[in-house]
Design an enzyme around this catalytic site. Structure first.
Site, PDB file in Angstrom:
ATOM      1  N   LYS A  49       0.836  -1.216   0.000  1.00 24.52           N
ATOM      2  CA  LYS A  49       0.000   0.000   0.000  1.00 24.52           C
ATOM      3  C   LYS A  49       0.859   1.250   0.000  1.00 24.52           C
ATOM      4  O   LYS A  49       0.480   2.278  -0.562  1.00 24.52           O
ATOM      5  CB  LYS A  49      -0.922   0.009   1.229  1.00 24.52           C
ATOM      6  CG  LYS A  49      -2.324  -0.454   0.944  1.00 24.52           C
ATOM      7  CD  LYS A  49      -2.488  -1.940   0.827  1.00 24.52           C
ATOM      8  CE  LYS A  49      -2.279  -2.567  -0.504  1.00 24.52           C
ATOM      9  NZ  LYS A  49      -2.345  -4.024  -0.493  1.00 24.52           N
ATOM     10  N   HIS A 439     -23.340  13.231   1.890  1.00 27.90           N
ATOM     11  CA  HIS A 439     -23.335  13.737   0.519  1.00 27.90           C
ATOM     12  C   HIS A 439     -22.382  14.923   0.418  1.00 27.90           C
ATOM     13  O   HIS A 439     -22.381  15.776   1.309  1.00 27.90           O
ATOM     14  CB  HIS A 439     -24.743  14.200   0.125  1.00 27.90           C
ATOM     15  CG  HIS A 439     -24.784  14.833  -1.231  1.00 27.90           C
ATOM     16  ND1 HIS A 439     -24.776  14.085  -2.388  1.00 27.90           N
ATOM     17  CD2 HIS A 439     -24.789  16.138  -1.612  1.00 27.90           C
ATOM     18  CE1 HIS A 439     -24.799  14.918  -3.423  1.00 27.90           C
ATOM     19  NE2 HIS A 439     -24.802  16.162  -2.978  1.00 27.90           N
TER      20      HIS A 439
HETATM   21  P1  NAI Z   1      -4.356 -15.502  -6.074  1.00 32.98           P
HETATM   22  O1  NAI Z   1      -4.908 -16.823  -5.704  1.00 32.98           O
HETATM   23  O2  NAI Z   1      -5.090 -14.262  -5.759  1.00 32.98           O
HETATM   24  O3  NAI Z   1      -4.057 -15.466  -7.654  1.00 32.98           O
HETATM   25  C1  NAI Z   1      -3.247 -16.398  -8.301  1.00 32.98           C
HETATM   26  C2  NAI Z   1      -3.580 -16.395  -9.779  1.00 32.98           C
HETATM   27  O4  NAI Z   1      -2.578 -17.148 -10.468  1.00 32.98           O
HETATM   28  C3  NAI Z   1      -4.926 -17.037 -10.088  1.00 32.98           C
HETATM   29  O5  NAI Z   1      -5.674 -16.154 -10.882  1.00 32.98           O
HETATM   30  C4  NAI Z   1      -4.532 -18.315 -10.854  1.00 32.98           C
HETATM   31  O6  NAI Z   1      -5.458 -18.655 -11.855  1.00 32.98           O
HETATM   32  C5  NAI Z   1      -3.206 -17.923 -11.487  1.00 32.98           C
HETATM   33  N1  NAI Z   1      -2.313 -19.046 -11.818  1.00 32.98           N
HETATM   34  C6  NAI Z   1      -2.092 -20.154 -11.086  1.00 32.98           C
HETATM   35  N2  NAI Z   1      -1.163 -20.948 -11.693  1.00 32.98           N
HETATM   36  C7  NAI Z   1      -0.780 -20.293 -12.832  1.00 32.98           C
HETATM   37  C8  NAI Z   1       0.144 -20.563 -13.885  1.00 32.98           C
HETATM   38  N3  NAI Z   1       0.918 -21.657 -13.858  1.00 32.98           N
HETATM   39  N4  NAI Z   1       0.259 -19.686 -14.915  1.00 32.98           N
HETATM   40  C9  NAI Z   1      -0.506 -18.552 -14.906  1.00 32.98           C
HETATM   41  N5  NAI Z   1      -1.392 -18.247 -13.945  1.00 32.98           N
HETATM   42  C10 NAI Z   1      -1.527 -19.090 -12.911  1.00 32.98           C
HETATM   43  O7  NAI Z   1      -2.879 -15.490  -5.420  1.00 32.98           O
HETATM   44  P2  NAI Z   1      -1.853 -14.305  -5.208  1.00 32.98           P
HETATM   45  O8  NAI Z   1      -2.140 -13.165  -6.096  1.00 32.98           O
HETATM   46  O9  NAI Z   1      -0.517 -14.944  -5.281  1.00 32.98           O
HETATM   47  O10 NAI Z   1      -2.127 -13.852  -3.720  1.00 32.98           O
HETATM   48  C11 NAI Z   1      -1.910 -14.771  -2.636  1.00 32.98           C
HETATM   49  C12 NAI Z   1      -2.777 -14.459  -1.455  1.00 32.98           C
HETATM   50  O11 NAI Z   1      -2.458 -13.223  -0.889  1.00 32.98           O
HETATM   51  C13 NAI Z   1      -4.238 -14.432  -1.820  1.00 32.98           C
HETATM   52  O12 NAI Z   1      -4.874 -15.401  -1.057  1.00 32.98           O
HETATM   53  C14 NAI Z   1      -4.694 -13.057  -1.467  1.00 32.98           C
HETATM   54  O13 NAI Z   1      -5.928 -13.117  -0.804  1.00 32.98           O
HETATM   55  C15 NAI Z   1      -3.617 -12.505  -0.554  1.00 32.98           C
HETATM   56  N6  NAI Z   1      -3.417 -11.070  -0.848  1.00 32.98           N
HETATM   57  C16 NAI Z   1      -4.416 -10.184  -0.579  1.00 32.98           C
HETATM   58  C17 NAI Z   1      -4.279  -8.862  -0.905  1.00 32.98           C
HETATM   59  C18 NAI Z   1      -5.405  -7.933  -0.650  1.00 32.98           C
HETATM   60  O14 NAI Z   1      -6.317  -8.265   0.080  1.00 32.98           O
HETATM   61  N7  NAI Z   1      -5.413  -6.731  -1.245  1.00 32.98           N
HETATM   62  C19 NAI Z   1      -3.059  -8.347  -1.520  1.00 32.98           C
HETATM   63  C20 NAI Z   1      -2.116  -9.370  -1.820  1.00 32.98           C
HETATM   64  C21 NAI Z   1      -2.296 -10.667  -1.464  1.00 32.98           C
END
Ligand code: NAI
Length: 453
Positions: A49, A439
């Site tokens: 952030k 508002h």
């Molecule tokens: P994610 O589960 O959000 O996204 C991973 C993405 O990678 C999915 O769309 C999936 O389809 C794709 N994917 C998987 N294998 C792949 C491949 N071999 N080639 C291409 N695409 C592939 O996981 P992410 O972004 O790593 O985040 C991890 C965790 O961290 C999440 O559970 C999230 O909730 C948390 N997080 C939350 C944030 C927030 O609330 N703003 C910010 C950052 C992380």
């Protein structure tokens, strides 16, 4: 040394549980192997952030002319990273101080469960044995590293980064390939795009943003395409080699060059080498199995946060930690996941809570879906020249209750809490119509959309 509660892990679940337990006069020990604050404070939510706020200022300046402001902004990435480190340091020392102020002891070492004793459980840390009547497992999660050729080697030599390394680099790569278009991938793509990198996101599914509402995903993608980010959807990465990322698109192998690669394909519960097997903690798909009171199958052993693999969000971890401590204290409390808000801190922001149109339909719910353009909001119009934000409501037809709210617009991250309250309290549309919103705000769009149903 004997304690009422030993907590493994000092991230959001661990440190909040420690504070609550300390204030409730439980003799508590918190064991943390790396940094107080966990991933969220040190290499996740907060550092990201901080970077994204700098990007927002730069983006605002870059588009200043639309608002009658002439400015030229460039991101000094090294300075942004330096500020990020300062913010993180302040927050982590604040967390340590408030945990200690609640009367909790902290041991900075790896804690490993060694087994049961007559009075509870033994945990070893830094060569010493500690006994706890109760345990809270709050060891968090780690990035998923897939068996794609070249990824492991790339992580070793620094060519491939996880979010942790990406937050620490002091130079912006000219080209960045992001593997995985989920939350981390999109937030990182957003920052590095603003900082001047040419970003390509390769995503296996046919949409970005994982479980976010399909319309939000489409609008977000369009916004970032306009900013110069390339999306390769429905593409599976097959190899990382020689400064290129190879992927399969409709059966054909293609490649894209990158000076750096970010791996963000999800996270997995961190359960290895902490002795869970020594007391027989049951697992499900690599995560600690918990019930709605955060109890594991082992008496007086609880788990909260990413380690139970349920939601993997810091705010869920906070609440799970409270539920766990309340149950330790004999107070009735249970974890509910129906109104956990989700946010992607891109520019524009995306936020949602409750059912999406797709999840409601998959559950066979009879719903009314209403989409309304943000252009009904005076404040949105004043601040978003040419903006394409929307709000989408999902309403349960049978009970006339709001069961999902999804929006793409700035301030969405702050507004969604109010929507979450409505979903959690199962408010009817008639009840929501009686609420007064300030508002002019973008939050008024909830009211507007409800009246357009
Ligand atoms: P994610 O589960 O959000 O996204 C991973 C993405 O990678 C999915 O769309 C999936 O389809 C794709 N994917 C998987 N294998 C792949 C491949 N071999 N080639 C291409 N695409 C592939 O996981 P992410 O972004 O790593 O985040 C991890 C965790 O961290 C999440 O559970 C999230 O909730 C948390 N997080 C939350 C944030 C927030 O609330 N703003 C910010 C950052 C992380």
């Amino acid at each position: 040394m004997s304690y009422d509660l030993i907590i493994l892990g000092g991230g959001p679940a661990g440190y909040l549980a420690a504070e609550r337990a300390g204030h409730a006069k439980l003799k508590t020990l918190l064991i943390e192997k790396e940094h107080m604050g966990g991933v969220c404070l040190n290499k996740g939510c907060i550092p990201t952030k901080t970077l994204l706020y700098s990007a927002k200022i730069a983006d605002g300046a870059a588009h200043g002319e639309k608002y009658g402001v002439k400015a030229k902004a460039t991101i000094d990435h090294a300075a942004v990273v330096k500020r990020k480190d300062k913010v993180v340091k302040n927050l982590t020392s604040g967390v340590r101080a408030s945990v200690q102020a609640s009367g909790v002891e902290i041991v900075d070492a790896l804690g490993v469960i060694k087994g049961r004793t007559s009075g509870g459980y033994t945990v070893e840390a830094d060569g010493k044995a500690y006994e706890g009547k109760r345990l809270l497992i709050a060891t968090g999660s780690l990035p998923v590293v897939p068996p794609i050729p070249g990824v492991k080697e790339g992580l070793k030599d620094g060519y491939v980064m996880t979010s942790k390394e990406a937050l620490a680099i002091t130079e912006v790569p000219k080209t960045l390939v992001v593997i995985g278009g989920g939350v981390i991938g999109l937030e990182m793509a957003s920052y590095f795009n603003s900082a001047g990198a040419k970003v390509t996101v390769i995503e296996m599914l046919d949409k970005i943003g994982g479980a976010i509402d399909d319309d939000m995903a489409k609008i977000l993608q369009k916004n970032y395409e306009k900013k110069g980010v390339t999306f390769k959807l429905g593409c599976k990465v097959t190899e990382v080699k020689g400064g290129q990322v190879f992927y399969e698109e409709k059966g054909k192998t293609e490649s894209v060059p990158g000076d750096k690669v970010l791996l963000s394909i999800g996270r997995r519960a961190n359960t290895a080498d902490i002795g869970l097997e020594s007391i027989g903690v049951a697992m499900e798909r690599g995560a600690v199995l918990t019930d709605e009171q955060q109890k594991t199958n082992v008496p007086e052993v609880y788990a909260a946060g990413d380690v139970n693999g349920k939601s993997m969000l810091a705010h869920t971890a906070y609440r799970e930690a409270e539920v766990a401590v309340n149950n330790m204290l004999g107070k009735r409390d249970r974890m509910r996941y129906a109104a956990v808000p989700g946010v992607i801190y891109t520019n524009p922001e995306v936020a949602g809570v409750g059912e999406t149109e797709a999840s409601a339909k998959a559950k066979g719910l009879d719903v009314i879906v209403k989409k309304v353009t943000m252009n009904y909001s005076g404040r949105y119009m004043a601040e978003n020249e040419g903006g394409d934000g929307i709000i989408k409501l999902v309403v349960d037809k049978k009970w006339n209750t709001l069961i999902g709210v999804h929006m793409i617009a700035n301030y969405a991250s702050e507004i969604i809490y109010g929507a979450g309250l409505m979903v959690e309290k199962e408010m009817t549309i008639d009840e929501i119509k009686e609420l007064i919103f300030p508002h002019p705000t973008v939050s008024e769009m909830i009211r507007e959309a409800v009246f357009q149903l």
